[in-house]
Write an enzyme that holds these catalytic residues in place. Structure first.
Site, PDB file in Angstrom:
ATOM      1  CD  GLN A 160      -1.933  -2.207   1.719  1.00  0.00           C
ATOM      2  OE1 GLN A 160      -0.995  -2.436   2.475  1.00  0.00           O
ATOM      3  NE2 GLN A 160      -2.799  -3.140   1.364  1.00  0.00           N
ATOM      4  CG  ASN A 203     -10.050  -6.650   2.975  1.00  0.00           C
ATOM      5  OD1 ASN A 203      -9.073  -6.502   2.266  1.00  0.00           O
ATOM      6  ND2 ASN A 203     -10.808  -5.628   3.365  1.00  0.00           N
ATOM      7  CG  HIS A 245     -11.927  -7.747   7.076  1.00  0.00           C
ATOM      8  ND1 HIS A 245     -10.699  -8.229   6.710  1.00  0.00           N
ATOM      9  CD2 HIS A 245     -11.754  -6.419   7.316  1.00  0.00           C
ATOM     10  CE1 HIS A 245      -9.812  -7.248   6.724  1.00  0.00           C
ATOM     11  NE2 HIS A 245     -10.429  -6.132   7.091  1.00  0.00           N
ATOM     12  CG  ASN A 287     -10.707  -2.614   5.874  1.00  0.00           C
ATOM     13  OD1 ASN A 287     -10.948  -3.169   6.940  1.00  0.00           O
ATOM     14  ND2 ASN A 287      -9.499  -2.641   5.353  1.00  0.00           N
ATOM     15  CB  CYS A 297      -4.287   0.003   6.212  1.00  0.00           C
ATOM     16  SG  CYS A 297      -2.887  -1.150   6.161  1.00  0.00           S
ATOM     17  N   GLY A 298      -4.846  -1.398   9.418  1.00  0.00           N
ATOM     18  CA  GLY A 298      -4.345  -1.434  10.785  1.00  0.00           C
ATOM     19  C   GLY A 298      -2.835  -1.395  10.874  1.00  0.00           C
ATOM     20  CD  GLU A 313      -4.271  -6.281   3.143  1.00  0.00           C
ATOM     21  OE1 GLU A 313      -4.756  -5.141   2.975  1.00  0.00           O
ATOM     22  OE2 GLU A 313      -3.139  -6.475   3.619  1.00  0.00           O
ATOM     23  NE  ARG A 314     -11.445  -3.251   0.374  1.00  0.00           N
ATOM     24  CZ  ARG A 314     -12.359  -2.344   0.614  1.00  0.00           C
ATOM     25  NH1 ARG A 314     -13.487  -2.334  -0.047  1.00  0.00           N
ATOM     26  NH2 ARG A 314     -12.155  -1.417   1.526  1.00  0.00           N
ATOM     27  CB  CYS A 324      -4.397  -8.174   6.888  1.00  0.00           C
ATOM     28  SG  CYS A 324      -5.825  -7.102   6.620  1.00  0.00           S
ATOM     29  N   GLY A 325      -3.674  -5.982   9.584  1.00  0.00           N
ATOM     30  CA  GLY A 325      -4.128  -5.564  10.906  1.00  0.00           C
ATOM     31  C   GLY A 325      -5.633  -5.552  11.042  1.00  0.00           C
ATOM     32  CB  THR A 326      -8.427  -4.110   9.046  1.00  0.00           C
ATOM     33  OG1 THR A 326      -8.009  -4.555   7.748  1.00  0.00           O
ATOM     34  CG2 THR A 326      -8.054  -2.651   9.254  1.00  0.00           C
ATOM     35  N   GLY A 327      -7.663  -7.289   9.259  1.00  0.00           N
ATOM     36  CA  GLY A 327      -8.090  -8.680   9.188  1.00  0.00           C
ATOM     37  C   GLY A 327      -7.956  -9.378  10.526  1.00  0.00           C
ATOM     38  CG  ASN A 358      -5.467  -1.891  -1.493  1.00  0.00           C
ATOM     39  OD1 ASN A 358      -4.818  -1.890  -0.445  1.00  0.00           O
ATOM     40  ND2 ASN A 358      -6.737  -2.259  -1.537  1.00  0.00           N
TER      41      ASN A 358
END
Length: 268
Positions: free
Chosen positions: A46, A181, A150, A148, A73-74, A199-200, A208-211, A64
């Site tokens: 990113q 995602n 998931h 975002n 994005c975490g 990740e999309r 992936c932090g948000t994941g 992205n």
């Protein structure tokens, strides 16, 4: 246009960070793709653009590798906190985040998750805790928006899932009007999850932090786990804590690799 940048990563999820709080840095999809290109550009998952903010310390925009702009994005949030130092309020398209630099990384308040089907968003109404859908061997995911969107699949054997093949099929399914995602998780213990993420717009990433946040929340909602818990990704572990009705807290490392300068003409 000449610009300065920082190369950073959070558990191998890597970023080119451009601080445009003083001098504007216009970015379009083509420029973002050129900078992210690992063969002809600087190379990253990113591109992170820091801009002034009215009601926060700064604005973080996230592009992205495919040039698409996304909401949150975490891992990048931790990197920005580590770069700026101290406590920082970060405005994003996914909401206001609060982070603090700490011991080679950062602690981040990721805000509260959303579970309503149109807040994910999905194309039509359904239960987001156990979705009545599936793609080959992956079925009945949970859906969570943590800034975002998931989906999370819990499986007995993570290594048996071909996420490189199934990830893009799910990401682009019409069920997800803004794409999605894709997270595949294996419970190792009530306080430990092993996770892989498609990740999309970026594909398979080291972390992936948000994941990790979305997966921890889904596991706690399903009664599979309780916080705080460790989410181990290919790049390493993150610690996630969440109490139903509360805000998601994430703790993990952030690494500054190098700083440099480049010219935008090189990436077009």
């Amino acid at each position: 246009m000449r610009f300065a940048f920082h190369k950073m990563h959070g558990l191998g999820n890597d970023f080119v960070v451009v601080d445009a709080r003083v001098t504007a840095f216009p970015v379009d999809a083509a420029l973002a793709r050129g900078i992210a290109d690992r063969h002809r550009g600087i190379g990253c998952d990113q591109l992170i653009l820091l801009e002034p903010a009215r009601d926060a310390d700064l604005t973080m925009r996230i592009f992205n590798a495919d040039g698409s702009e996304v909401e949150a994005c975490g891992n990048a949030t931790r990197c920005v906190a580590a770069l700026v130092g101290g406590d920082v309020a970060i405005a994003t398209a996914g909401g206001l985040l609060h982070a603090s630099a700490a011991g080679g990384g950062a602690n981040v308040d990721m805000g509260g998750p959303r579970f309503d089907w149109d807040g994910i968003p999905l194309a039509y109404a359904m239960d987001t805790l156990t979705m009545p859908v599936g793609w080959e061997g992956l079925a009945q995911p949970a859906a969570v928006n943590v800034g975002n969107p998931h989906v999370i699949f819990f499986v007995p054997d993570l290594d048996a899932v071909d996420l490189a093949r199934l990830g893009p099929l799910i990401e682009h399914d019409p069920l997800f009007p803004q794409r999605i995602n894709v997270n595949v998780a294996q419970m190792l213990a009530p306080d430990h999850i092993r996770l892989a993420v498609w990740e999309r717009g970026a594909g398979l990433t080291r972390a992936c932090g948000t994941g990790a946040c979305a997966t921890a929340v889904a596991a706690i909602r399903r009664g599979l786990a309780s916080g705080p818990l460790t989410v181990t990704l290919p790049g390493g572990p993150l610690v996630i804590d969440w109490v139903p009705g509360g805000r998601i807290l994430m703790r993990g490392p952030a690494t500054h690799v190098f700083s440099g300068e480049a010219d935008t003409d090189a990436f077009r």
